[in-house]
Design an enzyme around this catalytic site. Structure first.
Site, PDB file in Angstrom:
ATOM      1  N   GLY A 236       0.782  -1.228   0.000  1.00 47.88           N
ATOM      2  CA  GLY A 236       0.000   0.000   0.000  1.00 47.88           C
ATOM      3  C   GLY A 236       0.814   1.278   0.000  1.00 47.88           C
ATOM      4  CD  GLU A 272       1.566  -8.922   1.822  1.00 53.88           C
ATOM      5  OE1 GLU A 272       2.077 -10.054   1.769  1.00 53.88           O
ATOM      6  OE2 GLU A 272       0.360  -8.721   2.095  1.00 53.88           O
ATOM      7  NE  ARG A 275      -1.461   1.559  -6.492  1.00 52.18           N
ATOM      8  CZ  ARG A 275      -2.508   1.350  -7.304  1.00 52.18           C
ATOM      9  NH1 ARG A 275      -2.475   1.805  -8.539  1.00 52.18           N
ATOM     10  NH2 ARG A 275      -3.580   0.721  -6.871  1.00 52.18           N
ATOM     11  CB  CYS A 350     -18.500   2.984 -28.604  1.00 49.93           C
ATOM     12  SG  CYS A 350     -17.707   2.527 -30.134  1.00 49.93           S
ATOM     13  CE1 TYR A 379      -2.908  -3.987  -7.966  1.00 45.85           C
ATOM     14  CE2 TYR A 379      -1.276  -2.280  -7.559  1.00 45.85           C
ATOM     15  CZ  TYR A 379      -1.928  -3.432  -7.165  1.00 45.85           C
ATOM     16  OH  TYR A 379      -1.596  -4.028  -5.977  1.00 45.85           O
TER      17      TYR A 379
HETATM   18  C1  LIG Z   1      -2.956  -5.708  -3.129  1.00 46.82           C
HETATM   19  C2  LIG Z   1      -2.260  -6.197  -1.929  1.00 46.82           C
HETATM   20  C3  LIG Z   1      -0.921  -5.833  -1.692  1.00 46.82           C
HETATM   21  C4  LIG Z   1      -0.173  -4.860  -2.560  1.00 46.82           C
HETATM   22  O1  LIG Z   1      -0.733  -3.586  -2.480  1.00 46.82           O
HETATM   23  P1  LIG Z   1      -0.037  -2.350  -3.235  1.00 46.82           P
HETATM   24  O2  LIG Z   1      -0.973  -1.219  -3.003  1.00 46.82           O
HETATM   25  O3  LIG Z   1       0.108  -2.713  -4.660  1.00 46.82           O
HETATM   26  O4  LIG Z   1       1.293  -2.129  -2.591  1.00 46.82           O
HETATM   27  C5  LIG Z   1      -0.297  -6.391  -0.603  1.00 46.82           C
HETATM   28  N1  LIG Z   1      -0.950  -7.252   0.217  1.00 46.82           N
HETATM   29  C6  LIG Z   1      -2.232  -7.597   0.033  1.00 46.82           C
HETATM   30  C7  LIG Z   1      -2.885  -8.536   0.963  1.00 46.82           C
HETATM   31  C8  LIG Z   1      -2.933  -7.081  -1.052  1.00 46.82           C
HETATM   32  O5  LIG Z   1      -4.216  -7.419  -1.216  1.00 46.82           O
END
Ligand SMILES: *Cc1c(COP(=O)(O)O)cnc(C)c1O
Length: 403
Positions: A236, A272, A275, A350, A379
């Site tokens: 995130g 983890e 993005r 369209c 994404y």
């Molecule tokens: C989507 C997701 C991520 C990655 O999120 P980003 O915003 O791409 O960093 C990590 N862990 C879980 C459980 C997710 O669903």
């Protein structure tokens, strides 16, 4: 910067019209970025890449030297990642894991399961007993923790701290911890806690969130007489599409995580991100097909559209872009040119939703000019509705692969 790198610009300008649109990735830039991220993280922080952000095999492989493993969130990702980067540690998360997917993960020897519900715990325990009777499967229950900070709650994609299908309600924590520590399920090993509560967070907010997750996890485990060996605080980390130069501050984050770990000398932290690792290394490149004026506004229709790059439509932003002027015009008919200063870039679909970027400063933009949309490495293609209207698929170019 979202301007294409030299290698990407050269490639985009060398493609023929029929070879556009194209996704062009700069793997050398990706490696350099991933190395910076890795270097800013202290010891005892493991970096997993969330494959759902962009699972192209070339991307997974390029990240290989800089990550400790990969997070997969479906049976499809599991099989795909295990094939693309064989032998690397995997964590299996995501809601609604089917029994068949769990069996596949057990057979592949997946190191960690992020448990999404108490029901999933019971299913995994029984399947682990059947499939891997001699081993112990590492589990991290995922909890939907209360989100205290206001900025967190306001974050674009908050999925924690309010009703959601993700993870378990904190009210269930003691029941689940009991099952994991009282010998009920000898084939499962409690490793720690997982939480992924929001996306689009800057480093100070991410740190505040990591601290509260760790404190909560340690207190929970202590009530059951154990210590968490690890805590996964999720992904995130923000990518700001409106201010692409303001990247997530990995060095501030790393320093903060080191301080947090100094208070927990036996703990391993895992993050983890998806993005923030790959967004910057990809461009969606195309050319202008037509330019027109409508009710006082200027529009340029480009080859392709949001069926290839859905990100601006889903997130409601203007995709940052760079215009690449092309001098030659091969056709006998006149070349359309924008008369205004600002041009809205739309695709070939369209539907009025097929807008890639509104009011882009693009005076004298002409048909045949090219456009490279940045921040298209995450994404982007993989979340898009490719088959809508049956336009051809884009090309894919991976530049800077090691020889
Ligand atoms: C989507 C997701 C991520 C990655 O999120 P980003 O915003 O791409 O960093 C990590 N862990 C879980 C459980 C997710 O669903």
């Amino acid at each position: 910067m979202t301007d294409p790198t030299d290698a990407v610009r050269d490639r985009v300008l060398s493609l023929t019209s029929d070879e556009l649109p194209a996704y062009v990735y700069d793997l050398a830039a990706l490696r350099a970025h991933a190395a910076t991220v890795r270097a800013s993280l202290p010891e005892r922080v493991e970096l997993y890449y969330a494959a759902k952000a962009n699972p192209e095999p070339e991307i997974l492989a390029a990240l290989g030297p800089y990550v400790d493993g990969y997070e997969v969130a479906s049976g499809g990702e599991l099989a795909h990642v295990a094939k693309a980067v064989p032998g690397r540690p995997l964590a299996f998360g995501g809601p609604g894991k089917t029994p068949a997917e769990i069996v596949a993960a057990l057979e592949l020897g997946v190191e960690r399961f992020h448990l999404e519900s108490e029901y999933e715990l019971h299913v995994l325990a029984e399947l682990a007993r059947q499939v891997a009777p001699d081993g112990r499967v590492g589990v991290l229950p995922r909890f939907n923790l209360p989100v205290t900070s206001a900025s967190l709650a306001a974050s674009a994609l908050a999925m924690g701290g309010r009703p959601s299908p993700f993870g378990m309600d904190p009210a269930q924590a003691d029941t689940v911890m009991g099952l994991l520590t009282d010998g009920t399920y000898p084939h499962l090993e409690f490793k720690g806690v997982h939480a992924h509560l929001a996306s689009g967070l800057r480093a100070p907010e991410q740190l505040a969130m990591a601290e509260s997750i760790v404190d909560w996890a340690v207190r929970l485990a202590e009530r059951h007489g154990v210590r968490p060996a690890e805590v996964n605080v999720g992904g995130g980390m923000t990518v700001d599409y409106a201010a692409p130069d303001e990247r997530f501050d990995w060095s501030v984050y790393g320093v903060g995580l080191a301080q947090l770990l100094s208070r927990h000398p036996a703990l391993t932290l895992r993050i983890e991100p998806g993005r923030a690792l790959t967004a910057y290394c990809g461009w969606y490149a195309t050319e202008v097909l037509d330019v027109k004026r409508s009710h006082g506004e200027e529009f340029a229709v480009v080859r392709g559209g949001t069926h290839h790059l859905r990100t601006p439509a889903t997130k409601g932003h203007d995709q940052p872009c760079t215009l690449l002027r092309v001098e030659g015009w091969p056709h006998p008919w006149a070349r359309p040119v924008a008369r205004g200063e600002l041009v809205t870039l739309t695709g070939q679909l369209c539907t009025p939703k097929d807008v890639l970027a509104r009011n882009v400063p693009a005076s004298a933009l002409r048909a045949g000019d090219r456009v490279a949309f940045g921040l298209a490495g995450a994404y982007a293609w993989n979340i898009s509705h490719h088959d809508f209207l049956m336009h051809p698929r884009p090309g894919f170019h991976f530049l800077g692969a090691p020889a």
